[in-house]
Design a protein around this motif. Structure first.
Motif, PDB file in Angstrom:
ATOM      1  N   ARG A  13       0.696  -1.306  -0.099  1.00 58.67           N
ATOM      2  CA  ARG A  13      -0.089   0.058  -0.080  1.00 58.67           C
ATOM      3  C   ARG A  13       1.003   1.332   0.050  1.00 58.67           C
ATOM      4  O   ARG A  13       1.934   1.408   0.864  1.00 58.67           O
ATOM      5  CB  ARG A  13      -0.900   0.073   1.349  1.00 58.67           C
ATOM      6  CG  ARG A  13      -1.784   1.079   1.681  1.00 58.67           C
ATOM      7  CD  ARG A  13      -3.149   1.276   0.783  1.00 58.67           C
ATOM      8  NE  ARG A  13      -3.966  -0.011   1.026  1.00 58.67           N
ATOM      9  CZ  ARG A  13      -4.983  -0.122   2.084  1.00 58.67           C
ATOM     10  NH1 ARG A  13      -5.089   0.976   2.878  1.00 58.67           N
ATOM     11  NH2 ARG A  13      -5.735  -0.909   2.044  1.00 58.67           N
ATOM     12  N   THR A  23      -3.402   4.665  -1.291  1.00 58.89           N
ATOM     13  CA  THR A  23      -4.088   5.366  -0.397  1.00 58.89           C
ATOM     14  C   THR A  23      -4.007   7.124  -0.559  1.00 58.89           C
ATOM     15  O   THR A  23      -2.901   7.454  -0.479  1.00 58.89           O
ATOM     16  CB  THR A  23      -4.554   4.901   1.124  1.00 58.89           C
ATOM     17  OG1 THR A  23      -5.511   5.777   1.947  1.00 58.89           O
ATOM     18  CG2 THR A  23      -3.212   5.029   1.919  1.00 58.89           C
ATOM     19  N   TYR A  34     -13.971   4.162  -1.593  1.00 55.23           N
ATOM     20  CA  TYR A  34     -13.859   5.281  -0.616  1.00 55.23           C
ATOM     21  C   TYR A  34     -14.770   4.648   0.947  1.00 55.23           C
ATOM     22  O   TYR A  34     -15.624   4.252   0.533  1.00 55.23           O
ATOM     23  CB  TYR A  34     -14.737   6.557  -1.028  1.00 55.23           C
ATOM     24  CG  TYR A  34     -14.534   7.647   0.090  1.00 55.23           C
ATOM     25  CD1 TYR A  34     -13.497   8.359   0.376  1.00 55.23           C
ATOM     26  CD2 TYR A  34     -15.731   7.829   0.678  1.00 55.23           C
ATOM     27  CE1 TYR A  34     -13.293   9.219   1.235  1.00 55.23           C
ATOM     28  CE2 TYR A  34     -15.728   8.831   1.812  1.00 55.23           C
ATOM     29  CZ  TYR A  34     -14.557   9.431   2.291  1.00 55.23           C
ATOM     30  OH  TYR A  34     -14.604  10.554   3.089  1.00 55.23           O
ATOM     31  N   TYR A  68       1.100   5.747  -0.342  1.00 57.44           N
ATOM     32  CA  TYR A  68       0.484   6.972  -0.013  1.00 57.44           C
ATOM     33  C   TYR A  68       0.641   8.114  -1.310  1.00 57.44           C
ATOM     34  O   TYR A  68       1.785   8.275  -1.560  1.00 57.44           O
ATOM     35  CB  TYR A  68       1.130   7.527   1.339  1.00 57.44           C
ATOM     36  CG  TYR A  68       0.435   8.805   1.604  1.00 57.44           C
ATOM     37  CD1 TYR A  68      -0.935   8.919   1.851  1.00 57.44           C
ATOM     38  CD2 TYR A  68       1.454   9.959   1.607  1.00 57.44           C
ATOM     39  CE1 TYR A  68      -1.322  10.372   2.380  1.00 57.44           C
ATOM     40  CE2 TYR A  68       1.049  11.238   1.833  1.00 57.44           C
ATOM     41  CZ  TYR A  68      -0.331  11.390   2.273  1.00 57.44           C
ATOM     42  OH  TYR A  68      -0.745  12.582   2.534  1.00 57.44           O
ATOM     43  N   GLU A  74      -1.201  -0.193  -4.898  1.00 57.30           N
ATOM     44  CA  GLU A  74      -2.687   0.168  -4.225  1.00 57.30           C
ATOM     45  C   GLU A  74      -2.101   1.236  -3.465  1.00 57.30           C
ATOM     46  O   GLU A  74      -1.127   1.314  -2.900  1.00 57.30           O
ATOM     47  CB  GLU A  74      -3.035  -1.003  -3.236  1.00 57.30           C
ATOM     48  CG  GLU A  74      -4.565  -0.817  -2.962  1.00 57.30           C
ATOM     49  CD  GLU A  74      -4.949  -2.054  -2.175  1.00 57.30           C
ATOM     50  OE1 GLU A  74      -5.383  -3.326  -2.576  1.00 57.30           O
ATOM     51  OE2 GLU A  74      -4.903  -2.141  -0.700  1.00 57.30           O
ATOM     52  N   ARG A 116      -6.702   3.921   6.068  1.00 56.46           N
ATOM     53  CA  ARG A 116      -6.976   4.767   5.116  1.00 56.46           C
ATOM     54  C   ARG A 116      -6.979   6.019   5.284  1.00 56.46           C
ATOM     55  O   ARG A 116      -7.113   7.070   4.472  1.00 56.46           O
ATOM     56  CB  ARG A 116      -8.322   4.499   4.494  1.00 56.46           C
ATOM     57  CG  ARG A 116      -8.267   2.847   3.948  1.00 56.46           C
ATOM     58  CD  ARG A 116      -9.741   2.653   3.659  1.00 56.46           C
ATOM     59  NE  ARG A 116      -9.851   1.095   3.199  1.00 56.46           N
ATOM     60  CZ  ARG A 116     -10.686   0.643   2.425  1.00 56.46           C
ATOM     61  NH1 ARG A 116     -11.586   1.423   1.914  1.00 56.46           N
ATOM     62  NH2 ARG A 116     -10.591  -0.488   1.820  1.00 56.46           N
ATOM     63  N   VAL A 120      -8.937   4.452  -1.665  1.00 50.95           N
ATOM     64  CA  VAL A 120      -7.940   3.506  -1.782  1.00 50.95           C
ATOM     65  C   VAL A 120      -8.031   3.251  -3.391  1.00 50.95           C
ATOM     66  O   VAL A 120      -9.229   2.944  -3.740  1.00 50.95           O
ATOM     67  CB  VAL A 120      -8.269   2.199  -0.987  1.00 50.95           C
ATOM     68  CG1 VAL A 120      -7.253   1.089  -1.603  1.00 50.95           C
ATOM     69  CG2 VAL A 120      -7.897   2.237   0.303  1.00 50.95           C
TER      70      VAL A 120
END
Lengths: 246, 246
Positions: free
Chosen positions: B9, B47, B75, B11, B45, B144, B53
């Motif tokens: 994940r 966020t 969302y 950012y 992925e 998230r 996401v």
């Protein structure tokens, strides 16, 4: 919040206490005499880390150790009303391990037991260093119970000797387990013994989950996020303090 | 517990997202391309730290920034079901401040506001460093929502702008205040906004306690021990996660 505590609190292991005398170990003696500059004749407060708090009048310095006379002793069998054992996979990063010990001591944990699992990357811990951190947190926080620190052992060995009445294992997130809060009675009975197992950074392997179930542990969740081992352990300790208070 | 998360994940701040394209900042681009060695055409992925996401297909590297195309967006308005603001005195030791930010991010805190009080010994924080720590914890934990970090302001200024429905201030131990758990409704209503003020290391001064009462804050206790500021803050966050789940 020091104003609630007029006296500094020091630590003396039980085996050094022979009522009415005790002898502080060298580190504590150094703290008392050289850092805080107490003198023979002064009074200090000492805990044995086993529920006892003593008002002590300092006597003679014998080598590196100060001797004191116990003037008053108070014993508190149980500060928080329950006995929590955190069972954690050995954490790779020593500072995170240290942080866990400090916070668990502040938050009323009675015992920390380290375990080795298939996904544990380290299997040694510096127990002497962690013990010093626990003692510092004990003194700072005003607790009377020093958590027992148990060296790493295999998960199976731990499961065979865990005697807690409520035995939980936190796993997740994303797994369909009930929240930890729903698996404990409310209010928590006085003297409840609880152990909470926290998986290693990679989680429990499937066969380990089977083993936990076979030993009667209840699998539970600590919320929607992926928590680091030390965060999960501290969160469980804080949640229990909350549960016991409410 | 990575097996619950097949994808890493990353950012991306909201201002860099222009659907269907986004452009990762240089640090994140470095992490994606050079540390984890993804290549253009791969999926990642992302966020936005504000509940969104995105499944993103990597396109071209433009200088130090990789561009991606959003293939799917989800969302989540609210992961934990409440909005917790921790209001803390500036902590003297920067590492303890950093720990607080990391753990608060893992434990679902929405906002951290620093305050200056008469017993706060520092009044500056390294907001850029703390922001990086929050982003790392966001990615690691699978959250998230990136906590907002608000720079230090005077206690009085904060009190005038605090809009939370439940406003608590933790003080103690030894003070005769009810436990935090007894001051919040159970179960916690969906969307509850809560602020918990944690005193500086020396506690609140008497005139500050008066000020808190005058502003309608409920004084509460976090248990029988003297907790460090960061421990108290993290304990409050963990207790709320527990309360919301149970």
């Amino acid at each position: 919040m020091d104003r609630f505590y007029s006296m500094d609190r020091f630590y003396c292991p039980p085996e050094r206490i022979h009522t009415p005398l005790l002898r502080l170990p060298p580190e504590e003696t150094h703290h008392v005499m050289h850092v805080l500059r107490y003198r023979p004749g002064d009074r200090i407060e000492v805990t044995d880390g086993r529920g006892g708090v003593y008002t002590v009048r300092l006597r003679n310095l014998r080598g590196l150790e100060i001797e004191g006379e116990i003037e008053e002793a108070v014993y508190d069998p149980d500060e928080v009303g329950y006995e929590l054992t955190l069972v954690v996979g050995v954490i790779k990063h020593p500072d995170r391990q240290a942080w866990l010990v400090e916070k668990a001591t502040e938050l009323g944990v009675r015992r920390i037991a380290w375990i080795r699992t298939s996904r544990t990357e380290r299997d040694q811990i510096r127990l002497d260093r962690l013990q010093r951190i626990a003692i510092a947190a004990l003194k700072q926080s005003g607790r009377r119970w020093l958590p027992e620190l148990l060296p790493p052992r295999a998960l199976t060995d731990w499961l065979q000797q865990d005697k807690a009445r409520w035995r939980l294992a936190a796993h997740g997130p994303g797994a369909p387990y009930p929240p930890i809060s729903s698996l404990l009675p409310r209010p928590l009975p006085k003297g409840a013994t609880i152990s909470v197992l926290i998986g290693p950074e990679g989680g429990f392997a499937d066969q380990e989950l089977e083993l936990l179930r076979a030993h009667g542990l209840a699998l539970c969740s600590l919320g929607p996020y992926r928590l680091r081992t030390e965060t999960a352990a501290v969160a469980a300790a804080a949640a229990l303090l909350w549960a016991a208070a409410g």
